[in-house]
Scaffold this motif. Sequence first.
Motif, short mmCIF file in Angstrom:
data_model
loop_
_atom_site.label_atom_id
_atom_site.label_comp_id
_atom_site.label_asym_id
_atom_site.label_seq_id
_atom_site.Cartn_x
_atom_site.Cartn_y
_atom_site.Cartn_z
N ALA A 58 0.81 -1.22 0.00
CA ALA A 58 0.00 0.00 0.00
C ALA A 58 0.84 1.27 0.00
N SER A 59 2.06 1.19 0.56
CA SER A 59 2.96 2.35 0.55
C SER A 59 4.40 1.86 0.59
N SER A 60 5.32 2.77 0.32
CA SER A 60 6.75 2.45 0.33
C SER A 60 7.51 3.58 1.02
N ASP A 61 8.68 3.25 1.56
CA ASP A 61 9.57 4.20 2.20
C ASP A 61 10.81 4.30 1.32
N PRO A 62 10.84 5.22 0.35
CA PRO A 62 11.91 5.26 -0.65
C PRO A 62 13.24 5.74 -0.09
N LYS A 63 14.30 5.18 -0.64
CA LYS A 63 15.67 5.55 -0.30
C LYS A 63 16.35 6.12 -1.54
N ALA A 64 17.41 6.89 -1.33
CA ALA A 64 18.18 7.43 -2.45
C ALA A 64 18.61 6.27 -3.35
N GLY A 65 18.40 6.44 -4.65
CA GLY A 65 18.74 5.40 -5.62
C GLY A 65 17.56 4.56 -6.05
N ASP A 66 16.40 4.70 -5.38
CA ASP A 66 15.22 3.92 -5.75
C ASP A 66 14.55 4.46 -7.00
N LEU A 67 14.02 3.55 -7.79
CA LEU A 67 13.17 3.86 -8.93
C LEU A 67 11.77 3.46 -8.52
N ALA A 68 10.80 4.34 -8.72
CA ALA A 68 9.46 4.06 -8.22
C ALA A 68 8.39 4.60 -9.16
N PHE A 69 7.19 4.08 -8.96
CA PHE A 69 6.00 4.53 -9.67
C PHE A 69 5.05 5.10 -8.63
N TYR A 70 4.60 6.34 -8.83
CA TYR A 70 3.63 6.95 -7.93
C TYR A 70 2.26 6.82 -8.59
#
Length: 116
Positions: A58-70
């Motif tokens: 349901a959610s993510s805690d992104p870190k530097a270097g992550d590729l993500a889709f919002y």
Amino acid sequence: MRIRLTIGGHSLAAALNDSATARDFAALLPLTLDLDDFQHTERIADLPRALSTDGAPASSDPKAGDLAFYAPWGNLALFYRDGHPSPGLVVFGRLTDRDDTTRLADAGRVRIQRDS
């Protein structure tokens, strides 16, 4: 799956995870996208279409270097700094070398393709 991001004359290696979102993103490659800064944390770009979020948390805690889709906005997010937990954010890949995140901070355009 391994992919390559090209920013200016620099090539950055990344790996996609084994998720429906990552597979759907890979199906769009190659892509050339214009990037905008968002909250001095990530570079974002509109994608040609929304990606699958089947099986995603349901959610993510992104870190530097992550590729993500919002998912709420339907955009790609490339994190150059650690972010905050975000509902609707699906992390689907990561830069191989965290030092490469500094290249993302000022990037205006990126070319993303499968790595051979």
